[in-house]
Motif scaffolding. Structure first.
Motif, PDB file in Angstrom:
ATOM      1  N   LEU A  45       0.908  -1.103  -0.107  1.00 25.46           N
ATOM      2  CA  LEU A  45       0.072   0.085  -0.028  1.00 25.46           C
ATOM      3  C   LEU A  45       0.809   1.403   0.030  1.00 25.46           C
ATOM      4  O   LEU A  45       0.449   2.100  -0.839  1.00 25.46           O
ATOM      5  CB  LEU A  45      -0.901  -0.023   1.146  1.00 25.46           C
ATOM      6  CG  LEU A  45      -2.135   1.123   1.334  1.00 25.46           C
ATOM      7  CD1 LEU A  45      -2.976   0.597   0.345  1.00 25.46           C
ATOM      8  CD2 LEU A  45      -2.603   1.092   2.897  1.00 25.46           C
ATOM      9  N   VAL A  50      -0.564  -1.194  -4.583  1.00 26.32           N
ATOM     10  CA  VAL A  50      -2.181  -1.676  -4.298  1.00 26.32           C
ATOM     11  C   VAL A  50      -2.938  -0.626  -5.129  1.00 26.32           C
ATOM     12  O   VAL A  50      -2.840   0.708  -4.877  1.00 26.32           O
ATOM     13  CB  VAL A  50      -2.608  -1.651  -3.010  1.00 26.32           C
ATOM     14  CG1 VAL A  50      -3.977  -2.038  -2.735  1.00 26.32           C
ATOM     15  CG2 VAL A  50      -1.819  -2.659  -2.287  1.00 26.32           C
ATOM     16  N   ASP A  51      -3.833  -1.147  -6.093  1.00 29.68           N
ATOM     17  CA  ASP A  51      -4.568  -0.058  -6.873  1.00 29.68           C
ATOM     18  C   ASP A  51      -5.783   0.499  -6.046  1.00 29.68           C
ATOM     19  O   ASP A  51      -6.026   0.126  -4.829  1.00 29.68           O
ATOM     20  CB  ASP A  51      -4.988  -0.618  -8.006  1.00 29.68           C
ATOM     21  CG  ASP A  51      -6.168  -1.822  -7.868  1.00 29.68           C
ATOM     22  OD1 ASP A  51      -6.815  -1.950  -6.664  1.00 29.68           O
ATOM     23  OD2 ASP A  51      -6.192  -2.697  -8.700  1.00 29.68           O
ATOM     24  N   ARG A  52      -6.637   1.316  -6.575  1.00 26.96           N
ATOM     25  CA  ARG A  52      -7.517   2.141  -5.845  1.00 26.96           C
ATOM     26  C   ARG A  52      -8.569   1.282  -5.381  1.00 26.96           C
ATOM     27  O   ARG A  52      -9.318   1.257  -4.124  1.00 26.96           O
ATOM     28  CB  ARG A  52      -8.192   3.032  -6.577  1.00 26.96           C
ATOM     29  CG  ARG A  52      -7.264   4.427  -6.376  1.00 26.96           C
ATOM     30  CD  ARG A  52      -8.036   5.871  -6.698  1.00 26.96           C
ATOM     31  NE  ARG A  52      -7.371   6.761  -6.798  1.00 26.96           N
ATOM     32  CZ  ARG A  52      -7.671   8.222  -6.455  1.00 26.96           C
ATOM     33  NH1 ARG A  52      -9.024   8.418  -6.460  1.00 26.96           N
ATOM     34  NH2 ARG A  52      -6.801   9.108  -6.549  1.00 26.96           N
ATOM     35  N   TYR A  55      -7.361  -0.114  -2.105  1.00 21.40           N
ATOM     36  CA  TYR A  55      -7.250   0.870  -1.240  1.00 21.40           C
ATOM     37  C   TYR A  55      -8.974   1.168  -0.512  1.00 21.40           C
ATOM     38  O   TYR A  55      -9.114   1.276   0.675  1.00 21.40           O
ATOM     39  CB  TYR A  55      -6.968   2.188  -1.515  1.00 21.40           C
ATOM     40  CG  TYR A  55      -6.959   3.277  -0.649  1.00 21.40           C
ATOM     41  CD1 TYR A  55      -6.351   3.208   0.485  1.00 21.40           C
ATOM     42  CD2 TYR A  55      -7.758   4.431  -1.148  1.00 21.40           C
ATOM     43  CE1 TYR A  55      -5.990   4.381   1.329  1.00 21.40           C
ATOM     44  CE2 TYR A  55      -7.807   5.490   0.099  1.00 21.40           C
ATOM     45  CZ  TYR A  55      -7.031   5.440   1.263  1.00 21.40           C
ATOM     46  OH  TYR A  55      -6.974   6.517   1.913  1.00 21.40           O
ATOM     47  N   MET A  58      -9.860  -1.711   1.911  1.00 23.86           N
ATOM     48  CA  MET A  58      -9.179  -1.645   3.208  1.00 23.86           C
ATOM     49  C   MET A  58     -10.218  -0.551   3.889  1.00 23.86           C
ATOM     50  O   MET A  58     -10.625  -0.733   5.101  1.00 23.86           O
ATOM     51  CB  MET A  58      -7.865  -0.831   3.296  1.00 23.86           C
ATOM     52  CG  MET A  58      -7.341  -0.780   4.461  1.00 23.86           C
ATOM     53  SD  MET A  58      -5.696   0.226   4.592  1.00 23.86           S
ATOM     54  CE  MET A  58      -6.417   1.734   3.826  1.00 23.86           C
ATOM     55  N   ASP A  99     -14.522   9.361   3.271  1.00 27.64           N
ATOM     56  CA  ASP A  99     -13.482   8.996   2.311  1.00 27.64           C
ATOM     57  C   ASP A  99     -14.162   7.889   1.356  1.00 27.64           C
ATOM     58  O   ASP A  99     -13.882   8.101  -0.077  1.00 27.64           O
ATOM     59  CB  ASP A  99     -12.578   8.311   3.367  1.00 27.64           C
ATOM     60  CG  ASP A  99     -11.557   9.070   3.809  1.00 27.64           C
ATOM     61  OD1 ASP A  99     -11.354  10.300   3.326  1.00 27.64           O
ATOM     62  OD2 ASP A  99     -10.922   8.601   4.691  1.00 27.64           O
ATOM     63  N   LEU A 157       0.121   8.116   2.165  1.00 25.26           N
ATOM     64  CA  LEU A 157      -1.145   7.580   1.089  1.00 25.26           C
ATOM     65  C   LEU A 157      -1.594   8.826   0.406  1.00 25.26           C
ATOM     66  O   LEU A 157      -2.004   8.740  -0.855  1.00 25.26           O
ATOM     67  CB  LEU A 157      -2.130   6.976   1.986  1.00 25.26           C
ATOM     68  CG  LEU A 157      -1.807   5.552   2.704  1.00 25.26           C
ATOM     69  CD1 LEU A 157      -3.206   5.133   3.527  1.00 25.26           C
ATOM     70  CD2 LEU A 157      -1.290   4.715   1.701  1.00 25.26           C
ATOM     71  N   TYR A 161      -1.475   8.283  -3.454  1.00 31.53           N
ATOM     72  CA  TYR A 161      -2.934   8.219  -4.437  1.00 31.53           C
ATOM     73  C   TYR A 161      -3.370   9.385  -4.825  1.00 31.53           C
ATOM     74  O   TYR A 161      -4.299   9.642  -5.442  1.00 31.53           O
ATOM     75  CB  TYR A 161      -3.810   7.490  -3.356  1.00 31.53           C
ATOM     76  CG  TYR A 161      -3.585   6.079  -3.288  1.00 31.53           C
ATOM     77  CD1 TYR A 161      -3.922   5.015  -4.270  1.00 31.53           C
ATOM     78  CD2 TYR A 161      -2.917   5.795  -2.112  1.00 31.53           C
ATOM     79  CE1 TYR A 161      -3.647   3.574  -4.035  1.00 31.53           C
ATOM     80  CE2 TYR A 161      -2.774   4.531  -1.876  1.00 31.53           C
ATOM     81  CZ  TYR A 161      -3.120   3.238  -2.863  1.00 31.53           C
ATOM     82  OH  TYR A 161      -2.908   1.976  -2.581  1.00 31.53           O
ATOM     83  N   VAL A 170      -8.366  10.646   2.261  1.00 32.81           N
ATOM     84  CA  VAL A 170      -7.424  10.465   3.585  1.00 32.81           C
ATOM     85  C   VAL A 170      -8.064  10.934   4.709  1.00 32.81           C
ATOM     86  O   VAL A 170      -7.258  11.182   5.876  1.00 32.81           O
ATOM     87  CB  VAL A 170      -5.859  10.519   3.223  1.00 32.81           C
ATOM     88  CG1 VAL A 170      -5.550   9.497   2.398  1.00 32.81           C
ATOM     89  CG2 VAL A 170      -5.801  11.749   2.701  1.00 32.81           C
ATOM     90  N   TYR A 227      -5.571  -8.315  -2.914  1.00 31.24           N
ATOM     91  CA  TYR A 227      -5.083  -7.029  -3.725  1.00 31.24           C
ATOM     92  C   TYR A 227      -3.657  -6.905  -3.829  1.00 31.24           C
ATOM     93  O   TYR A 227      -3.132  -5.786  -4.388  1.00 31.24           O
ATOM     94  CB  TYR A 227      -5.773  -5.979  -2.865  1.00 31.24           C
ATOM     95  CG  TYR A 227      -7.238  -6.028  -2.789  1.00 31.24           C
ATOM     96  CD1 TYR A 227      -7.921  -5.750  -4.008  1.00 31.24           C
ATOM     97  CD2 TYR A 227      -7.893  -6.381  -1.679  1.00 31.24           C
ATOM     98  CE1 TYR A 227      -9.430  -5.866  -3.773  1.00 31.24           C
ATOM     99  CE2 TYR A 227      -9.360  -6.568  -1.628  1.00 31.24           C
ATOM    100  CZ  TYR A 227      -9.963  -6.243  -2.919  1.00 31.24           C
ATOM    101  OH  TYR A 227     -11.324  -6.219  -2.623  1.00 31.24           O
TER     102      TYR A 227
END
Length: 231
Positions: A45, A50-52, A55, A58, A99, A157, A161, A170, A227
């Protein structure tokens, strides 16, 4: 004959005071804390591997866990021990929902998979509704971590991202009501140290903190299996 003077008594050797309970908690959970931070999913991450979709997955797990934690917090708000740790300054669910709304268009986790490991974690938290000390163990594990490494993770992050620091995507990592996290954590630890738990009860609290870290690590492992590249 000269008199013989009795020797002066030697001073008692200093006795090391017992470490404060917060220090015991931190030391006994250190290895599991490090294990969670160094998990494959967290590493991937923070390195942008790790792609969106991962994310968002998570964040959905966070929502499930914090809904459980903050639901129990509301139930125990008036408890003479647990209530001293409940604080609106720490509440995370609205930020998690913000988020999700930014990333998916919806503030709920509807349509997003809740992992088996996440369900186990949330169920364990809810099971402590009738054991205030156990609730404090989970409260400590989550929020003190969020106010420590979590702040740094949020900054990374945002960069990885492409979010504004502390902004949409975030917000979970931003504590707008806590301008001085270090002072807040010191006060929190002082409250932990002041709780008049017996030695046996303190041991139970430590054990529950270790359980919380294990359950959190299981979530990361399950996320990594889906992921993480090569997971």
């Amino acid at each position: 004959m000269p008199s013989i003077r009795a020797p002066h008594p030697l001073p008692d050797a200093p006795v090391d005071p017992a470490p404060p309970f917060s220090a015991v908690l931190r030391e006994r959970s250190r290895h599991l804390h490090q294990r969670a931070e160094q998990s494959d999913f967290v590493s991937a991450l923070l390195n942008g591997r790790v792609d969106r979709t991962g994310y968002v997955a998570m964040i959905a797990q966070h929502l499930c866990v914090y809904e459980a934690l903050e639901s129990v917090a509301e139930t125990l708000r008036d408890d003479p021990v647990a209530g001293d740790f409940v604080s609106e300054q720490l509440t995370r669910v609205p930020s998690i929902r913000a988020d999700l709304a930014h990333l998916t268009g919806s503030p709920s986790a509807d349509g997003l998979a809740v992992l088996d490991s996440t369900r186990r974690y949330a169920e364990r938290i809810r099971a402590n509704e009738h054991w205030p000390a156990g609730f404090v163990a989970h409260h400590y594990t989550r929020y003190l971590g969020d106010l420590s490494g979590g702040l740094a993770i949020g900054a990374v992050l945002a960069r990885v991202y492409g979010f504004a620091p502390g902004g949409d995507g975030v917000r979970f990592y931003r504590f707008e009501r806590i301008p001085h996290p270090a002072a807040f954590k010191n006060d929190y630890r002082a409250r932990l140290d002041a709780v008049p738990w017996s030695v046996a009860e303190r041991d139970r609290v430590v054990d529950e903190v270790l359980v919380a870290y294990e359950l959190n690590t299981e979530i990361f492992a399950e996320l990594a299996g889906t992921y993480c590249p090569g997971g």
